[in-house]
Each structure stands twice: as structure tokens, then as C-alpha cells.
Motif scaffolding. Structure first.
Motif, PDB file in Angstrom:
ATOM      1  N   ASN A 165       5.201   1.512   3.825  1.00 55.78           N
ATOM      2  CA  ASN A 165       5.492   0.750   5.362  1.00 55.78           C
ATOM      3  C   ASN A 165       5.582  -0.547   5.135  1.00 55.78           C
ATOM      4  OD1 ASN A 165       3.728   3.393   6.094  1.00 55.78           O
ATOM      5  ND2 ASN A 165       4.971   2.917   7.831  1.00 55.78           N
ATOM      6  N   LEU A 166       6.686  -1.018   5.904  1.00 56.01           N
ATOM      7  CA  LEU A 166       6.956  -2.533   5.647  1.00 56.01           C
ATOM      8  C   LEU A 166       7.210  -3.007   6.943  1.00 56.01           C
ATOM      9  CD1 LEU A 166       9.050  -2.478   2.685  1.00 56.01           C
ATOM     10  CD2 LEU A 166       6.716  -3.343   2.772  1.00 56.01           C
ATOM     11  N   ILE A 167       7.129  -4.250   7.366  1.00 57.67           N
ATOM     12  CA  ILE A 167       7.864  -4.975   8.509  1.00 57.67           C
ATOM     13  C   ILE A 167       8.959  -5.649   8.041  1.00 57.67           C
ATOM     14  CG2 ILE A 167       7.611  -6.377  10.478  1.00 57.67           C
ATOM     15  CD1 ILE A 167       5.785  -4.152  10.827  1.00 57.67           C
ATOM     16  N   LEU A 168      10.203  -5.621   8.616  1.00 64.45           N
ATOM     17  CA  LEU A 168      11.314  -6.119   8.232  1.00 64.45           C
ATOM     18  C   LEU A 168      11.477  -7.658   8.754  1.00 64.45           C
ATOM     19  CD1 LEU A 168      14.256  -5.779   6.570  1.00 64.45           C
ATOM     20  CD2 LEU A 168      14.951  -4.945   8.913  1.00 64.45           C
ATOM     21  N   ASN A 169      11.105  -8.664   8.106  1.00 62.91           N
ATOM     22  CA  ASN A 169      10.902  -9.725   8.691  1.00 62.91           C
ATOM     23  C   ASN A 169      12.382 -10.783   8.347  1.00 62.91           C
ATOM     24  OD1 ASN A 169       8.342  -9.857   9.749  1.00 62.91           O
ATOM     25  ND2 ASN A 169       7.572 -10.029   7.641  1.00 62.91           N
ATOM     26  N   LEU A 170      13.405 -10.206   8.976  1.00 60.66           N
ATOM     27  CA  LEU A 170      14.555 -10.720   8.616  1.00 60.66           C
ATOM     28  C   LEU A 170      15.134 -11.138  10.221  1.00 60.66           C
ATOM     29  CD1 LEU A 170      16.220  -8.318   6.244  1.00 60.66           C
ATOM     30  CD2 LEU A 170      15.445 -10.776   5.650  1.00 60.66           C
ATOM     31  N   ARG A 171      15.399 -12.528  10.554  1.00 59.49           N
ATOM     32  CA  ARG A 171      15.918 -12.893  11.499  1.00 59.49           C
ATOM     33  C   ARG A 171      16.951 -12.182  12.210  1.00 59.49           C
ATOM     34  NH1 ARG A 171      16.051 -18.521  10.858  1.00 59.49           N
ATOM     35  NH2 ARG A 171      17.709 -17.891   9.520  1.00 59.49           N
ATOM     36  N   GLY A 172      17.895 -11.867  11.353  1.00 60.13           N
ATOM     37  CA  GLY A 172      19.136 -10.971  11.964  1.00 60.13           C
ATOM     38  C   GLY A 172      19.172  -9.542  11.859  1.00 60.13           C
ATOM     39  N   GLY A 173      17.738  -9.316  11.327  1.00 58.76           N
ATOM     40  CA  GLY A 173      17.716  -7.591  11.004  1.00 58.76           C
ATOM     41  C   GLY A 173      18.372  -7.329   9.837  1.00 58.76           C
ATOM     42  N   LEU A 174      18.750  -6.077   9.279  1.00 57.95           N
ATOM     43  CA  LEU A 174      19.052  -5.629   8.176  1.00 57.95           C
ATOM     44  C   LEU A 174      20.771  -5.667   8.095  1.00 57.95           C
ATOM     45  CD1 LEU A 174      18.330  -4.562   5.347  1.00 57.95           C
ATOM     46  CD2 LEU A 174      18.575  -2.377   6.168  1.00 57.95           C
ATOM     47  N   HIS A 175      21.304  -6.775   8.259  1.00 51.23           N
ATOM     48  CA  HIS A 175      22.941  -7.006   8.283  1.00 51.23           C
ATOM     49  C   HIS A 175      23.284  -6.607   6.808  1.00 51.23           C
ATOM     50  CE1 HIS A 175      22.316 -10.924   6.682  1.00 51.23           C
ATOM     51  NE2 HIS A 175      21.384 -11.095   7.531  1.00 51.23           N
ATOM     52  N   GLU A 211       7.218   2.989  -9.050  1.00 55.14           N
ATOM     53  CA  GLU A 211       7.856   1.836  -9.551  1.00 55.14           C
ATOM     54  C   GLU A 211       9.166   1.278  -8.421  1.00 55.14           C
ATOM     55  OE1 GLU A 211      10.460   0.100 -13.301  1.00 55.14           O
ATOM     56  OE2 GLU A 211       9.467   2.079 -13.517  1.00 55.14           O
ATOM     57  N   ALA A 212       9.836   2.222  -7.977  1.00 58.38           N
ATOM     58  CA  ALA A 212      10.901   1.818  -7.143  1.00 58.38           C
ATOM     59  C   ALA A 212      10.310   1.376  -5.836  1.00 58.38           C
ATOM     60  CB  ALA A 212      11.715   3.190  -6.777  1.00 58.38           C
ATOM     61  N   LEU A 213       9.226   1.728  -5.354  1.00 61.20           N
ATOM     62  CA  LEU A 213       8.818   1.454  -3.716  1.00 61.20           C
ATOM     63  C   LEU A 213       7.886   0.037  -4.237  1.00 61.20           C
ATOM     64  CD1 LEU A 213       7.251   4.470  -2.260  1.00 61.20           C
ATOM     65  CD2 LEU A 213       9.374   3.479  -1.845  1.00 61.20           C
ATOM     66  N   LEU A 214       7.459  -0.386  -5.367  1.00 55.78           N
ATOM     67  CA  LEU A 214       7.016  -1.418  -5.379  1.00 55.78           C
ATOM     68  C   LEU A 214       8.228  -2.405  -5.500  1.00 55.78           C
ATOM     69  CD1 LEU A 214       4.078  -0.948  -8.019  1.00 55.78           C
ATOM     70  CD2 LEU A 214       3.823  -1.382  -5.616  1.00 55.78           C
ATOM     71  N   ASP A 215       9.169  -2.372  -6.584  1.00 52.61           N
ATOM     72  CA  ASP A 215      10.256  -3.037  -6.507  1.00 52.61           C
ATOM     73  C   ASP A 215      10.942  -3.429  -5.289  1.00 52.61           C
ATOM     74  OD1 ASP A 215      12.245  -4.965  -7.773  1.00 52.61           O
ATOM     75  OD2 ASP A 215      13.319  -3.161  -7.962  1.00 52.61           O
ATOM     76  N   SER A 242       0.627  -1.063   0.162  1.00 45.68           N
ATOM     77  CA  SER A 242      -0.268  -0.145   0.009  1.00 45.68           C
ATOM     78  C   SER A 242       0.834   1.275  -0.022  1.00 45.68           C
ATOM     79  CB  SER A 242      -0.824  -0.139   1.417  1.00 45.68           C
ATOM     80  OG  SER A 242      -1.622   1.024   1.360  1.00 45.68           O
ATOM     81  N   ILE A 243       0.735   1.821  -1.119  1.00 49.95           N
ATOM     82  CA  ILE A 243       1.728   3.140  -1.268  1.00 49.95           C
ATOM     83  C   ILE A 243       0.954   4.227  -1.218  1.00 49.95           C
ATOM     84  CG2 ILE A 243       3.016   4.504  -3.000  1.00 49.95           C
ATOM     85  CD1 ILE A 243       3.989   1.788  -4.126  1.00 49.95           C
TER      86      ILE A 243
END
Length: 96
Positions: A15-25, A82-86, A4-5
Motif C-alpha cells: 500500500n502506498l500514497i501517491l504523492n504526485l501533485r498532478g496525480g499519475l499522469h 523484489e518488484a514491489l520494493l523497486d 511494508s509488504i
């Protein structure tokens, strides 16, 4: 999952939730920055720890968002949507 932009005074936002176990490494930060550099729009990444240029791996790493962190991507320019969708898709693909 569709992203949803929305329009803001600073440009388009996602807005997003970062679902990475180790965060943004380093590996996901490098991948996100590489994807962001494909676009001419100014793209910012905002977390509770600060704001960074999404085209810079080092800037992204300085945010150090952890697992399940909320992330706001802001884009301003002719290819902003386009950038946000990608970038939303890139982050979704990186989920561990």
C-alpha cells in the motif's frame, strides 16, 4: 521509509500514497510501467477507480489517480517481493 509488504490471497501487496501533485499522469505512468516490465511477476495497480496492469502505461492512465490517492500494488510471481520494493522506490522518487 521502509515499505511494508504483506501476503494476500492474490499475492504480495504494498500500500502506498501517491504523492504526485498532478496525480499519475503520462510521465510518471510511463516510468512506473517501464520499471514494472523488468519483472516476470504479474503486477497489478489498484486504486479507488479500478485495477490495471502495472506494466501498461495506458492501463495505468485509465485509472487516473489524483494527488494523494491510495494505491495498492499486487505482485504474484517468483520476483514479486523484489518488484514491489523497486516499484515502491520508483514511486517515492517521483514525489513532487
Amino acid at each position: 521509509m521502509p515499505h511494508s509488504i504483506r501476503e494476500t490471497p492474490r499475492g504480495l501487496a504494498l500500500n502506498l500514497i501517491l504523492n504526485l501533485r498532478g496525480g499519475l499522469h503520462s510521465r510518471p505512468a510511463a516510468r512506473l510501467a517501464k520499471a514494472a516490465r523488468r519483472y516476470s511477476s504479474d503486477i497489478r495497480c489498484i486504486t479507488e477507480t479500478g485495477e490495471a496492469d502495472a506494466k501498461s502505461m495506458l492501463d495505468l492512465l485509465s485509472l487516473a489517480p489524483g494527488a494523494n490517492a491510495q494505491v495498492l500494488l499486487l505482485a504474484n510471481g517468483e520476483d514479486a517481493r523484489e518488484a514491489l520494493l523497486d516499484l515502491g522506490a520508483v514511486l517515492a522518487d517521483m514525489q513532487e
